[in-house]
Design an enzyme around this catalytic site. Sequence first.
Site, mmCIF file in Angstrom:
data_model
loop_
_atom_site.group_PDB
_atom_site.id
_atom_site.type_symbol
_atom_site.label_atom_id
_atom_site.label_comp_id
_atom_site.label_asym_id
_atom_site.label_seq_id
_atom_site.Cartn_x
_atom_site.Cartn_y
_atom_site.Cartn_z
ATOM 1 N N TYR A 72 -15.307 48.203 -12.108
ATOM 2 C CA TYR A 72 -15.204 49.235 -11.087
ATOM 3 C C TYR A 72 -15.958 48.767 -9.841
ATOM 4 O O TYR A 72 -17.147 48.448 -9.896
ATOM 5 C CB TYR A 72 -15.801 50.528 -11.626
ATOM 6 C CG TYR A 72 -15.478 51.802 -10.855
ATOM 7 C CD1 TYR A 72 -15.032 51.786 -9.542
ATOM 8 C CD2 TYR A 72 -15.643 53.039 -11.456
ATOM 9 C CE1 TYR A 72 -14.739 52.947 -8.865
ATOM 10 C CE2 TYR A 72 -15.356 54.232 -10.788
ATOM 11 C CZ TYR A 72 -14.916 54.170 -9.491
ATOM 12 O OH TYR A 72 -14.635 55.346 -8.818
ATOM 13 N N CYS A 73 -15.254 48.704 -8.700
ATOM 14 C CA CYS A 73 -15.857 48.361 -7.412
ATOM 15 C C CYS A 73 -16.560 46.999 -7.510
ATOM 16 O O CYS A 73 -15.929 45.999 -7.853
ATOM 17 C CB CYS A 73 -16.808 49.471 -6.967
ATOM 18 S SG CYS A 73 -17.454 49.265 -5.291
ATOM 19 N N LEU A 74 -17.855 46.938 -7.237
ATOM 20 C CA LEU A 74 -18.589 45.679 -7.340
ATOM 21 C C LEU A 74 -18.531 45.129 -8.759
ATOM 22 O O LEU A 74 -18.536 43.911 -8.968
ATOM 23 C CB LEU A 74 -20.035 45.897 -6.895
ATOM 24 C CG LEU A 74 -21.026 44.752 -7.029
ATOM 25 C CD1 LEU A 74 -20.506 43.498 -6.347
ATOM 26 C CD2 LEU A 74 -22.375 45.156 -6.448
#
Length: 595
Positions: free
Chosen positions: A329-331
């Site tokens: 998720y994301c980073l």
Amino acid sequence: MADNTEAANTPAELSRALAEIASRSQQLVRNFLAREESAHHLSMVDTLRMGRLFQDLYARLMADPMQLAQRQLAFWQDYTLLMQRSTLRMMGFDIEPMIRPHEKDKRFKHESWESNLLFDFIKQSYLLTADYLHHTVKNIEGLDDKTEKKIDFYTRQFINAMSPSNFLATNPEILSKTIESRGQNLLKGLNNLLEDLERGGGALKIRMTDPDAFELGRDLALTPGKVIHQTDLAQLIQYEPATEQVYKRPILFIPPWINKYYILDLQPKNSLIKWLVERGHTVFTLSWRNPSAAFADKAFDDYLLEGPLAALDAIGQAVDAKEINLVGYCLGGTLLACALAYMAARKDHRAHSATFFTSLLDFENPGELEIFVDEDQLKSLEQQMERRGYLVGDQMARTMSSLRANDLIWSFFVNNYLRGEDPFPFDLLYWNQDSTNMPARMHAFYLRNMYLENRLREPGGVVLAGEPIDLGKVKVPAFFLSTREDHIAPWKATYQGLRLLSGKARFVLSGSGHIAGVINPPAKNKYGYWTNTRAPEDPDEWLAAAEYHPGSWWPHWLGWLNSKGGAKVAGRQVGAGQLEPIEDAPGSYVRERHD
């Protein structure tokens, strides 16, 4: 802290309340001056940088005075017309407004902004002026692309801050409330302001929700599970099965360490982890530590080795599974891509599939966050992080909030300090304010190699743990989920990640933004999503040919995920493998606060 404003209805009680406020204010001023003295050099650097930016703008404007004069003349013509229309309306004529707020602009929803002639004039004056400033800075010739984006961003910050809705004298709703409550809302708002300043150690830390409304393990992060392994940087949680049989290949979530993992496990009604467990999946998640100065030298390599790679080793000891479906998720998705490339180089085949939630792999067009990353700003940030050993969680949180200032700053400013009301208890916003620190060495590497130099997309451009990273060697099937209104990882930028991997990839676009578009349980039947079996180079072409589906994208992903799950086996009880549980979920790392 006790709230003494409710009973401040007599002169004596009001005097006592004001004396207490004055005493608290003096201490806050002392704290503020001490903090500002230590940060004086860095603030001067930022001020000089901002000054140079707008000096460049002014020079460009004056290079073509005729064009500037034409814009100013057009603005004054519009303003004169507004005054004429307002006068006609005062005389009883039914006049259409010259300009209206955007349909999603919540600042002017109160009926007095339209029904009251004075406040309607104030509102339209502001909107006309804002429109003039926007168009002026957006049409300056000769500026490079990054400078233009910076000027546009900071101009919008100024425009948002100067909205008449943010001031007592020009907000009809607040004026009415002040009269009705005999000023109690302002006294309560002042107490709220002081409390937020105290919580921030002299810096304003606006509450988006009640910080005491939720408790981890009581209201949030409730899915039954246990911590089965931990490193210096992360704990690994395994969740108890909810079905008699489960898919053989488990799921490992790699959340971002900019925030805490329990965004995936909020309340039972919107927990993605619980939803998957109830549908026959064995789920693991990393829970990252909130680092202190002692972790200053932790590098991006360490997050790779002590995060997903250590988790894969532990999962192999906990359950009988040689292949795992990974989700970032994301980073965490950026780290997942690095882990997959690292594993491909090492001939490690434990990854069966990869899912990327709102994850950037190609940072060429990363949205407005790029305005905070250039050589000068990065050096300044590195100096700050070197002094402390980490980036303070609040600093990143404020940066993220500034990207949507009207929704995430000024709406709470008006509610908390002008209306004098407490923020509504909302799980997403509680999580949003539970920010984390980031080690100096790791964060500098991430910003420089990803955002500033965009090296991850280059074969061998990034070296982690001695291994050159080449995303082109990643051949596992991939699922990319992005959100249409994402202000942190713009969907058109995340779409480019498909082209960097070599395996078969599917792209799905959800409605809403970076968080709500992902944490969107089917029961809510909200937002909708788009699918397209083709993957043309142009994301706009992808969307033009995509099919829209109402409701949540979760069931669509579940179908894809089930196809990667393998055969069914008996439900795996936590602790049945080689690892002894350490503690109950949500664990101790997630409870560590940056403040």
